[in-house]
Design a protein around this motif. Structure first.
Motif, PDB file in Angstrom:
ATOM      1  N   ASP A   1       0.849  -1.191   0.000  1.00 49.36           N
ATOM      2  CA  ASP A   1       0.000   0.000   0.000  1.00 49.36           C
ATOM      3  C   ASP A   1       0.883   1.238   0.000  1.00 49.36           C
ATOM      4  O   ASP A   1       1.806   1.345   0.811  1.00 49.36           O
ATOM      5  CB  ASP A   1      -0.905   0.037   1.241  1.00 49.36           C
ATOM      6  N   LEU A   2       0.612   2.164  -0.921  1.00 45.93           N
ATOM      7  CA  LEU A   2       1.367   3.409  -1.021  1.00 45.93           C
ATOM      8  C   LEU A   2       0.400   4.579  -1.089  1.00 45.93           C
ATOM      9  O   LEU A   2      -0.611   4.521  -1.807  1.00 45.93           O
ATOM     10  CB  LEU A   2       2.259   3.414  -2.274  1.00 45.93           C
ATOM     11  N   ASP A   3       0.695   5.634  -0.339  1.00 41.64           N
ATOM     12  CA  ASP A   3      -0.146   6.835  -0.357  1.00 41.64           C
ATOM     13  C   ASP A   3       0.746   8.068  -0.241  1.00 41.64           C
ATOM     14  O   ASP A   3       1.567   8.155   0.670  1.00 41.64           O
ATOM     15  CB  ASP A   3      -1.153   6.806   0.798  1.00 41.64           C
ATOM     16  N   TYR A   4       0.592   9.018  -1.186  1.00 42.49           N
ATOM     17  CA  TYR A   4       1.398  10.242  -1.165  1.00 42.49           C
ATOM     18  C   TYR A   4       0.497  11.449  -1.352  1.00 42.49           C
ATOM     19  O   TYR A   4      -0.389  11.450  -2.220  1.00 42.49           O
ATOM     20  CB  TYR A   4       2.455  10.216  -2.274  1.00 42.49           C
ATOM     21  N   ASP A   5       0.713  12.484  -0.540  1.00 44.54           N
ATOM     22  CA  ASP A   5      -0.020  13.747  -0.646  1.00 44.54           C
ATOM     23  C   ASP A   5       0.970  14.906  -0.691  1.00 44.54           C
ATOM     24  O   ASP A   5       1.915  14.944   0.115  1.00 44.54           O
ATOM     25  CB  ASP A   5      -0.963  13.948   0.551  1.00 44.54           C
ATOM     26  N   LEU A   6       0.745  15.835  -1.607  1.00 45.53           N
ATOM     27  CA  LEU A   6       1.528  17.069  -1.675  1.00 45.53           C
ATOM     28  C   LEU A   6       0.622  18.225  -1.280  1.00 45.53           C
ATOM     29  O   LEU A   6      -0.444  18.424  -1.867  1.00 45.53           O
ATOM     30  CB  LEU A   6       2.074  17.288  -3.090  1.00 45.53           C
ATOM     31  N   GLN A   7       1.048  18.984  -0.281  1.00 43.72           N
ATOM     32  CA  GLN A   7       0.265  20.106   0.216  1.00 43.72           C
ATOM     33  C   GLN A   7       1.026  21.400  -0.053  1.00 43.72           C
ATOM     34  O   GLN A   7       2.172  21.549   0.378  1.00 43.72           O
ATOM     35  CB  GLN A   7       0.008  19.949   1.721  1.00 43.72           C
ATOM     36  N   ALA A   8       0.392  22.321  -0.770  1.00 46.43           N
ATOM     37  CA  ALA A   8       0.981  23.633  -1.054  1.00 46.43           C
ATOM     38  C   ALA A   8       0.147  24.707  -0.365  1.00 46.43           C
ATOM     39  O   ALA A   8      -1.070  24.775  -0.563  1.00 46.43           O
ATOM     40  CB  ALA A   8       1.036  23.886  -2.555  1.00 46.43           C
ATOM     41  N   LEU A   9       0.788  25.557   0.440  1.00 48.08           N
ATOM     42  CA  LEU A   9       0.101  26.606   1.196  1.00 48.08           C
ATOM     43  C   LEU A   9       0.569  27.979   0.719  1.00 48.08           C
ATOM     44  O   LEU A   9       1.772  28.210   0.568  1.00 48.08           O
ATOM     45  CB  LEU A   9       0.385  26.459   2.693  1.00 48.08           C
ATOM     46  N   PHE A  10      -0.394  28.880   0.484  1.00 51.39           N
ATOM     47  CA  PHE A  10      -0.104  30.246   0.062  1.00 51.39           C
ATOM     48  C   PHE A  10      -0.882  31.192   0.963  1.00 51.39           C
ATOM     49  O   PHE A  10      -2.102  31.083   1.102  1.00 51.39           O
ATOM     50  CB  PHE A  10      -0.505  30.453  -1.399  1.00 51.39           C
ATOM     51  N   TYR A  11      -0.171  32.154   1.586  1.00 51.57           N
ATOM     52  CA  TYR A  11      -0.767  33.080   2.534  1.00 51.57           C
ATOM     53  C   TYR A  11      -0.911  34.447   1.880  1.00 51.57           C
ATOM     54  O   TYR A  11       0.069  35.015   1.371  1.00 51.57           O
ATOM     55  CB  TYR A  11       0.093  33.171   3.801  1.00 51.57           C
ATOM     56  N   ALA A  12      -2.112  34.996   1.914  1.00 52.87           N
ATOM     57  CA  ALA A  12      -2.402  36.250   1.239  1.00 52.87           C
ATOM     58  C   ALA A  12      -1.660  37.426   1.876  1.00 52.87           C
ATOM     59  O   ALA A  12      -1.217  38.348   1.161  1.00 52.87           O
ATOM     60  CB  ALA A  12      -3.910  36.528   1.252  1.00 52.87           C
ATOM     61  N   ASP A  13      -1.488  37.414   3.199  1.00 55.52           N
ATOM     62  CA  ASP A  13      -0.920  38.557   3.896  1.00 55.52           C
ATOM     63  C   ASP A  13       0.522  38.354   4.338  1.00 55.52           C
ATOM     64  O   ASP A  13       1.115  39.256   4.933  1.00 55.52           O
ATOM     65  CB  ASP A  13      -1.781  38.894   5.126  1.00 55.52           C
ATOM     66  N   ASN A  14       1.081  37.168   4.097  1.00 58.42           N
ATOM     67  CA  ASN A  14       2.468  36.917   4.513  1.00 58.42           C
ATOM     68  C   ASN A  14       3.077  35.838   3.609  1.00 58.42           C
ATOM     69  O   ASN A  14       3.013  34.652   3.903  1.00 58.42           O
ATOM     70  CB  ASN A  14       2.521  36.475   5.979  1.00 58.42           C
ATOM     71  N   GLY A  15       3.660  36.287   2.512  1.00 56.32           N
ATOM     72  CA  GLY A  15       4.252  35.349   1.564  1.00 56.32           C
ATOM     73  C   GLY A  15       5.439  34.591   2.111  1.00 56.32           C
ATOM     74  O   GLY A  15       5.820  33.547   1.555  1.00 56.32           O
TER      75      GLY A  15
END
Length: 260
Positions: A1-15
């Motif tokens: 069993d293999l599971d991969y997640d990529l999470q990208a976060l972008f903040y409007a007020d603090n890059g």
């Protein structure tokens, strides 16, 4: 069993907080000899809180300054040998590594966290009556666990024991157990079987799918308590457990089982 997640976060007020996170979970079992010899494989990459006294969060959205990437893997070959309906023996060897990568405060270690990579070698040996035995039950066990840290003292723990279950009715057993284990009063790096332990209790197996167990005993730190409930279902397993045992972070993460 293999599971991969990529999470990208972008903040409007603090890059400056924009970031990407990888999460991976993989596991597998190889059957080398049918119903006898196996190899368990496990790998993970995830984000964790570091200091239990610091800010706690279960999400990467919040910049607590107390998060780190943690990569781990372990391989565990094991062998089982049944002896008819009388007994079954198991021998397992485990090797694994835990590595901290970076923190949500940047690539520098979290102040005061004392993060250290570790590796473990562990041997489990057991011989006893089948799990669903309805008559007299017995078991002999030995555990040897070594966790090596980059800078801190190594963790060495040994435990040997014997138990017997006296049948009271067809599904109830009075459990008696005694053995020797490592004491940590002078440090965690010595190992050895220099302390004794014992416990007594009761085990109830109303069906082959459900069990309930409670014990009380004595270990090198004083009174010792155990409670365990487990149920196997067609769509999954449920369990509830309370166990007191000597462990470190590395021993917990590697699946240490020093109590019982």
């Amino acid at each position: 069993d293999l599971d991969y997640d990529l999470q990208a976060l972008f903040y409007a007020d603090n890059g400056d907080y924009d970031d990407q996170f990888s999460n991976f979970l993989g596991s597998g079992v190889a059957e080398l000899v049918p119903d006898r010899l196996f190899i368990d494989l496990d790998g993970r990459y995830e984000q964790r809180d570091v200091d239990p006294a610091g800010p706690a969060t279960t999400s990467n959205l919040f910049r607590s300054g107390n998060r780190t990437d943690l990569g781990s893997w372990q391989v565990s070959p094991w062998y089982r040998q049944p002896f008819g309906d009388v007994a079954e023996g198991k021998l397992r060897y485990t090797y694994g590594q835990y590595n901290f990568k970076n923190t949500d405060a940047g690539a520098q270690p979290i102040p005061g966290s004392n993060l250290q990579d570790s590796s473990q070698q562990r041997v489990d040996v057991g011989l006893g009556s089948p799990e669903d035995a309805t008559g007299w039950a017995w078991r002999l066990d030995y555990l040897n666990s070594n966790v090596d840290y980059d800078l801190a003292d190594d963790y060495k723990y040994e435990r040997a024991g014997a138990e017997v279950g006296v049948p009271v009715g067809s599904r109830n057993h009075i459990m008696l157990a005694v053995g020797a284990e490592s004491e940590f009063e002078d440090g965690q790096a010595d190992g050895g079987l220099n302390g004794t332990w014992w416990n007594v209790g009761w085990r109830w197996r109303p069906t082959n799918r459900q069990s309930l167990e409670a014990r009380v005993g004595d270990r090198f730190w004083g009174n010792d308590y155990l409670f365990r409930w487990a149920r196997k279902g067609s769509r999954g397993d449920l369990s509830l457990e309370y166990v007191e045992q000597p462990v470190t972070f590395g021993a917990i993460e590697f699946g240490e089982s020093g109590g019982g």
